[in-house]
Scaffold this motif. Structure first.
Motif, PDB file in Angstrom:
ATOM      1  N   SER A 143      -3.111  27.769 -21.153  1.00  0.00           N
ATOM      2  CA  SER A 143      -1.684  28.067 -21.009  1.00  0.00           C
ATOM      3  C   SER A 143      -1.012  27.054 -20.078  1.00  0.00           C
ATOM      4  CB  SER A 143      -1.495  29.483 -20.456  1.00  0.00           C
ATOM      5  OG  SER A 143      -2.110  30.434 -21.300  1.00  0.00           O
ATOM      6  N   GLU A 155      -4.536  22.139 -36.523  1.00  0.00           N
ATOM      7  CA  GLU A 155      -5.267  22.519 -37.731  1.00  0.00           C
ATOM      8  C   GLU A 155      -4.831  21.716 -38.949  1.00  0.00           C
ATOM      9  OE1 GLU A 155      -8.091  24.330 -39.990  1.00  0.00           O
ATOM     10  OE2 GLU A 155      -7.844  24.509 -37.815  1.00  0.00           O
ATOM     11  N   ASN A 169       7.442  25.028 -27.180  1.00  0.00           N
ATOM     12  CA  ASN A 169       6.065  25.121 -27.677  1.00  0.00           C
ATOM     13  C   ASN A 169       5.792  24.116 -28.788  1.00  0.00           C
ATOM     14  OD1 ASN A 169       3.763  26.525 -26.837  1.00  0.00           O
ATOM     15  ND2 ASN A 169       3.749  27.778 -28.687  1.00  0.00           N
ATOM     16  N   LYS A 180       5.249  21.891 -34.142  1.00  0.00           N
ATOM     17  CA  LYS A 180       5.352  23.235 -33.575  1.00  0.00           C
ATOM     18  C   LYS A 180       3.978  23.897 -33.618  1.00  0.00           C
ATOM     19  CE  LYS A 180       7.538  27.081 -32.278  1.00  0.00           C
ATOM     20  NZ  LYS A 180       8.261  27.211 -31.009  1.00  0.00           N
ATOM     21  N   LEU A 181       3.485  24.307 -32.443  1.00  0.00           N
ATOM     22  CA  LEU A 181       2.163  24.929 -32.390  1.00  0.00           C
ATOM     23  C   LEU A 181       2.125  26.218 -33.201  1.00  0.00           C
ATOM     24  CD1 LEU A 181       1.349  24.373 -28.623  1.00  0.00           C
ATOM     25  CD2 LEU A 181       0.098  23.385 -30.546  1.00  0.00           C
ATOM     26  N   THR A 182       1.032  26.419 -33.909  1.00  0.00           N
ATOM     27  CA  THR A 182       0.842  27.623 -34.721  1.00  0.00           C
ATOM     28  C   THR A 182      -0.350  28.407 -34.186  1.00  0.00           C
ATOM     29  OG1 THR A 182      -0.716  26.640 -36.289  1.00  0.00           O
ATOM     30  CG2 THR A 182       1.637  26.274 -36.713  1.00  0.00           C
ATOM     31  N   ASP A 183      -0.576  29.578 -34.757  1.00  0.00           N
ATOM     32  CA  ASP A 183      -1.712  30.405 -34.341  1.00  0.00           C
ATOM     33  C   ASP A 183      -3.046  29.748 -34.681  1.00  0.00           C
ATOM     34  OD1 ASP A 183      -0.009  32.324 -33.361  1.00  0.00           O
ATOM     35  OD2 ASP A 183      -0.048  33.551 -35.187  1.00  0.00           O
ATOM     36  N   SER A 184      -3.027  28.803 -35.640  1.00  0.00           N
ATOM     37  CA  SER A 184      -4.262  28.124 -36.037  1.00  0.00           C
ATOM     38  C   SER A 184      -4.615  26.960 -35.118  1.00  0.00           C
ATOM     39  CB  SER A 184      -4.140  27.604 -37.476  1.00  0.00           C
ATOM     40  OG  SER A 184      -3.922  28.669 -38.378  1.00  0.00           O
ATOM     41  N   ASP A 185      -3.629  26.510 -34.314  1.00  0.00           N
ATOM     42  CA  ASP A 185      -3.865  25.407 -33.390  1.00  0.00           C
ATOM     43  C   ASP A 185      -4.487  25.932 -32.101  1.00  0.00           C
ATOM     44  OD1 ASP A 185      -2.616  23.738 -35.251  1.00  0.00           O
ATOM     45  OD2 ASP A 185      -0.648  24.093 -34.350  1.00  0.00           O
ATOM     46  N   ARG A 186      -5.050  25.025 -31.316  1.00  0.00           N
ATOM     47  CA  ARG A 186      -5.682  25.439 -30.054  1.00  0.00           C
ATOM     48  C   ARG A 186      -5.484  24.378 -28.989  1.00  0.00           C
ATOM     49  NH1 ARG A 186     -12.164  26.346 -28.941  1.00  0.00           N
ATOM     50  NH2 ARG A 186     -11.972  26.854 -26.735  1.00  0.00           N
TER      51      ARG A 186
END
Length: 205
Positions: A143, A155, A169, A180-186
């Motif tokens: 974070s 991803e 973000n 744009k960061l997605t839930d699949s990115d880390r």
């Protein structure tokens, strides 16, 4: 010619970075007055070696750059060097997915214990003084704060990138690339220092 003092070296590096005393002091964790005293030579640096190393990290300097301006017998110069793993390449340009040799290590100051390193490919982060061939030292931080340089797995690119994180973000770089960061990115972590290619690379026997 008079040899540059520690305080003069800090002041010169801060101005090159375009930072005020207040900005650097906040990043390092000292008062603005304390930093001012260090720069003018009225007070020496404290005996905690992490203060000098935090200065180097905040100013984007390779570890050990400022230490050479301290006297040979200064307590801070007695800090032992440690090695951190190099996990692979990271793209400051196209994403990278290749891992490094698991035996490769980078020699750094012990303030960076627990961090990892990546080798940079690409030149889309030159405004942040990151160039192809550099090693970036990264602390694990899922974070990070907006404005920090992060290493993230994207991803859709199937690889890792080194980019700046925005308040919205998004990951951005000098070449107008934006994602744009997605839930699949880390996000793997935030950068704390850059090591030029001239720094030593260690390999265990």
């Amino acid at each position: 010619m008079t040899e540059q003092t520690f305080g003069e070296a800090v002041k010169e590096a801060r101005k090159r970075k375009g930072m005020t005393q207040a900005e650097l002091a906040e990043l390092v964790g000292v008062t603005q007055g304390g930093l001012g005293h260090i720069e003018t030579g009225r007070n020496g640096v404290e005996r905690d070696p992490t203060i000098v190393m935090r200065m180097e990290a905040a100013l984007g300097m390779p570890p050990g750059t400022l230490l050479r301006y301290l006297p040979e017998n200064h307590p801070i110069r007695q800090v032992a060097e440690i090695e951190i793993p190099i996990l692979g390449h990271v793209g400051a340009g196209p994403a990278c997915a290749d891992a490094a040799d698991p035996e490769e290590r980078l020699g750094v100051g012990e303030a960076f214990a627990g961090c990892v390193a990546y080798r940079v490919r690409g030149d889309s982060m030159l405004s942040e003084h990151i160039q192809s061939g550099d090693y970036i030292i990264v602390r694990a931080d899922p974070s990070p704060q907006p404005g920090e340089i992060v290493v993230a797995w994207v991803e859709e690119l199937e690889g890792c990138v080194c980019k700046k994180l925005t308040r919205s973000n998004r990951l951005v770089s000098d070449n107008n690339w934006s994602h744009k960061l997605t839930d699949s990115d880390r996000i793997y972590g935030a950068m704390v220092a850059v090591v030029r290619i001239t720094s030593k690379l260690y390999r265990h026997a």
